[in-house]
Design a protein around this motif. Structure first.
Motif, PDB file in Angstrom:
ATOM      1  N   TRP A  61       8.304   7.479   5.239  1.00 27.87           N
ATOM      2  CA  TRP A  61       7.405   7.500   4.083  1.00 27.87           C
ATOM      3  C   TRP A  61       6.337   8.553   4.244  1.00 27.87           C
ATOM      4  CZ3 TRP A  61       8.665   4.083   0.187  1.00 27.87           C
ATOM      5  CH2 TRP A  61       9.653   3.164   0.530  1.00 27.87           C
ATOM      6  N   TRP A  63       2.808  10.089   2.093  1.00 26.91           N
ATOM      7  CA  TRP A  63       1.908   9.940   0.946  1.00 26.91           C
ATOM      8  C   TRP A  63       2.101  11.100  -0.031  1.00 26.91           C
ATOM      9  CZ3 TRP A  63      -0.638   5.844  -0.564  1.00 26.91           C
ATOM     10  CH2 TRP A  63      -1.647   5.971  -1.500  1.00 26.91           C
ATOM     11  N   SER A  64       2.222  10.794  -1.326  1.00 21.72           N
ATOM     12  CA  SER A  64       2.466  11.855  -2.306  1.00 21.72           C
ATOM     13  C   SER A  64       1.369  11.834  -3.379  1.00 21.72           C
ATOM     14  CB  SER A  64       3.817  11.620  -2.983  1.00 21.72           C
ATOM     15  OG  SER A  64       3.751  10.413  -3.718  1.00 21.72           O
ATOM     16  N   ASP A  67       1.752   8.810  -5.396  1.00 18.08           N
ATOM     17  CA  ASP A  67       1.174   7.623  -4.747  1.00 18.08           C
ATOM     18  C   ASP A  67      -0.326   7.558  -5.037  1.00 18.08           C
ATOM     19  OD1 ASP A  67       3.583   6.858  -3.658  1.00 18.08           O
ATOM     20  OD2 ASP A  67       3.203   7.689  -1.674  1.00 18.08           O
ATOM     21  N   THR A  70      -0.927   6.420  -8.544  1.00 20.89           N
ATOM     22  CA  THR A  70      -0.620   4.993  -8.698  1.00 20.89           C
ATOM     23  C   THR A  70      -1.731   4.143  -8.098  1.00 20.89           C
ATOM     24  OG1 THR A  70       1.677   5.604  -8.396  1.00 20.89           O
ATOM     25  CG2 THR A  70       1.195   3.258  -8.324  1.00 20.89           C
ATOM     26  N   SER A 107       1.742   4.644   2.157  1.00 19.77           N
ATOM     27  CA  SER A 107       2.737   4.936   1.126  1.00 19.77           C
ATOM     28  C   SER A 107       3.777   3.814   1.078  1.00 19.77           C
ATOM     29  CB  SER A 107       3.411   6.274   1.442  1.00 19.77           C
ATOM     30  OG  SER A 107       4.498   6.463   0.597  1.00 19.77           O
ATOM     31  N   LEU A 110       2.150   0.722  -0.515  1.00 26.04           N
ATOM     32  CA  LEU A 110       1.950   0.891  -1.953  1.00 26.04           C
ATOM     33  C   LEU A 110       3.266   0.645  -2.692  1.00 26.04           C
ATOM     34  CD1 LEU A 110       0.026   1.965  -4.243  1.00 26.04           C
ATOM     35  CD2 LEU A 110       1.143   4.151  -3.901  1.00 26.04           C
ATOM     36  N   ASN A 111       4.331   1.251  -2.171  1.00 25.37           N
ATOM     37  CA  ASN A 111       5.635   1.095  -2.824  1.00 25.37           C
ATOM     38  C   ASN A 111       6.143  -0.334  -2.758  1.00 25.37           C
ATOM     39  OD1 ASN A 111       6.860   3.694  -3.942  1.00 25.37           O
ATOM     40  ND2 ASN A 111       5.737   4.326  -2.115  1.00 25.37           N
TER      41      ASN A 111
END
Ligand code: SAM
Length: 486
Positions: A61, A63-64, A67, A70, A107, A110-111
């Motif tokens: 994973w 972080w994007s 993300d 969101t 990340s 969060l997902n």
């Protein structure tokens, strides 16, 4: 429809109220990626040691920007603010600990938060949810679960203790997974311990033998009564082992869980006819247990490989079912859809074909140059040779969503030789089959039943129509050769 498989991100399906209406599910079991920072490969025991195994799914994973957006939205919405705080808390811990690749945990959480939250809507008031994880992230996942389902609905933490090889030098061996069990509404949830009671230990049976099977008035041993059908189940599962390499149920899918584990959860938390959902269903262990126990089921996996594999698993194990009884959604159903997938996502297209025809083995990494002569999958089949034990041989599968060149057919033959496989299968659209036919070497191989071309073509059109199966011995059983486990 009682048996549905979605090849999609579970978030999308969980948010689709038509696919999954409110309060429609009696049990969710999920075994998501664990944030293990690993890629999971499908093994192929070829003879070429230089081959690179290719992944079934990735559990890494990062972080994007998406993300970040969101998380921003989540922290503004009062209903999800506490979830956002948990993710931010994890970010803080990562930063404090100075991890260079900070935010992979955040990340992941969060997902998971988004998906776990979406699961709540579909659960019935009497339902349970079991989240299978391990100590890598179980403590953070429990915070998410508390925040989504409420700490009051926490039922138990089940420890699956298993044997295993490998002795680490600096620490105790890791030998357990954790299953977090929550009710949608504790108190109204269904739980029946009887099907999962286990026999008493010999010594206990001896001590209480006068009472077993009798309703006992109060007496010397306090209020304790022995149930005639066994011990009340506790929260440590120490009698279930990981699937052995030689086990019949083993499909070669990484992280496949033992059927008996799912059997116990499904039996004790649902009734016959209830609906079980596994949103990260892998090779379909949960849906297999659900089918065996007469439950309805829905499986979701993001990989297009899984749906075909699971359908084969189910059809192979439950002979009363026909292919139409298992509803595949999210995989191409028409030639136009297959072409569109081949254009938009060639990697998923290959995976879909391989899962559909029962191939296992190797897939190229996404983005990696797709050199002709590569291996997209491997099919097992079982030639019968006189005087010899029947054992599997292999066909290399090459999938082409576009044109098939003469060189590609030659390269396939070369790959068959390099891997010391028995045959090669070129899967392509029907209008490309001519090239395979013209270019293929005329070599054949044979067994007690007949002779077969070493290089074969198979069209996507035939595959979609279930029209023709490959000309490989004991591959038949409607493409279930790979499941025979001989
Ligand atoms: C640990 S495996 C599950 C194994 C499964 N319990 C079994 O016994 O076969 C996790 C699965 O989650 C799938 N997956 C990962 N992200 C997903 C997502 N967003 N939606 C649905 N499935 C996902 C992966 O493709 C993988 O098959």
């Amino acid at each position: 429809m009682n048996r549905i498989l979605y090849a999609d991100d579970c978030l999308k399906v969980l948010n689709d109220e038509k696919a999954l209406p409110d309060a429609s599910i009696d049990l969710i079991y999920l075994d998501p990626p664990f944030n293990s920072n690993s890629k999971y490969n499908l093994p192929f025991k070829g003879k070429d040691k230089t081959h690179k195994p290719v992944e079934a799914f990735v559990d890494i994973w990062k972080w994007s920007d998406e993300d970040a957006e969101t998380l921003d939205d989540m922290s503004r919405d009062p209903r999800t603010r506490s979830l956002a705080s948990i993710v931010q808390f994890a970010q803080g811990i990562e930063q404090m600990s100075g991890r260079r690749k900070a935010s992979s945990l955040a990340s992941y959480l969060l997902n998971m938060a988004l998906r776990l939250r979406a699961m709540r809507r579909v659960l019935k008031p009497t339902s349970s949810i079991y989240l299978h994880c391990d100590p890598t992230a179980s403590h953070y996942l429990k915070l998410l679960m508390d925040s989504i389902f409420g700490p009051n609905n926490f039922l138990n933490e089940i420890v699956w203790y298993y044997r295993g090889a490998g002795v680490p030098r600096n620490t105790r061996a890791k030998r357990h997974d954790t299953i977090l069990w929550y009710a949608r509404h504790k108190g109204s949830h269904y739980f029946n311990p009887d099907p999962i009671r286990r026999p008493y230990a010999q010594a206990t049976q001896e001590r209480f033998k006068h009472y077993i099977g009798n309703v006992r008035p109060t007496g010397d041993y306090g209020q304790q009564q022995l149930n005639p059908i066994g011990k009340h189940p506790d929260d440590v599962l120490d009698y279930i082992q990981p699937i052995a390499p030689s086990a019949k149920e083993r499909l070669g899918y990484p992280t496949q869980k033992p059927l008996i584990l799912l059997d116990g959860l499904v039996q004790s938390s649902t009734n016959s006819g209830d609906t079980v959902l596994d949103p990260f269903c892998g090779c379909g262990t949960t849906v297999h247990a659900a089918e065996a126990l007469g439950r309805k089921w829905i499986g979701i996996d993001i990989s297009k490989f899984s749906a075909g594999l699971i359908r084969d698993r189910i059809l192979h194990n439950f002979k009363y079912l026909n292919a139409d009884d298992v509803d595949l959604r999210g995989t191409p159903e028409t030639v136009a859809e297959a072409r569109a997938l081949a254009r938009q996502d060639p990697f998923e297209f290959e995976k879909w074909v391989c899962g559909y025809i029962g191939a296992e083995g190797m897939f190229r990494e996404p983005g990696e140059k797709g050199a002709d002569g590569g291996v997209d999958g491997v099919l097992k089949f079982f030639p019968v040779r006189e005087g010899k034990k029947v054992k599997p041989e292999y066909a290399i599968v090459q999938v082409k969503g576009g044109n098939v060149t003469p060189d590609a057919v030659k390269a396939l033959h070369e790959t068959v030789r390099r891997y010391e496989a028995t045959a090669g299968v070129m899967v392509c659209f029907a209008n490309q089959l001519g090239t395979v036919e013209n270019q293929r070497v005329k070599a054949t191989f044979s067994d007690a039943w007949g002779s077969y071309p070493v290089i074969q073509g198979y069209s996507i059109e035939a595959l979609l129509d279930d029209a023709q199966s490959l000309d490989l011995p004991l591959y038949g059983y409607k493409r279930r050769g790979a499941m025979l486990n001989l």
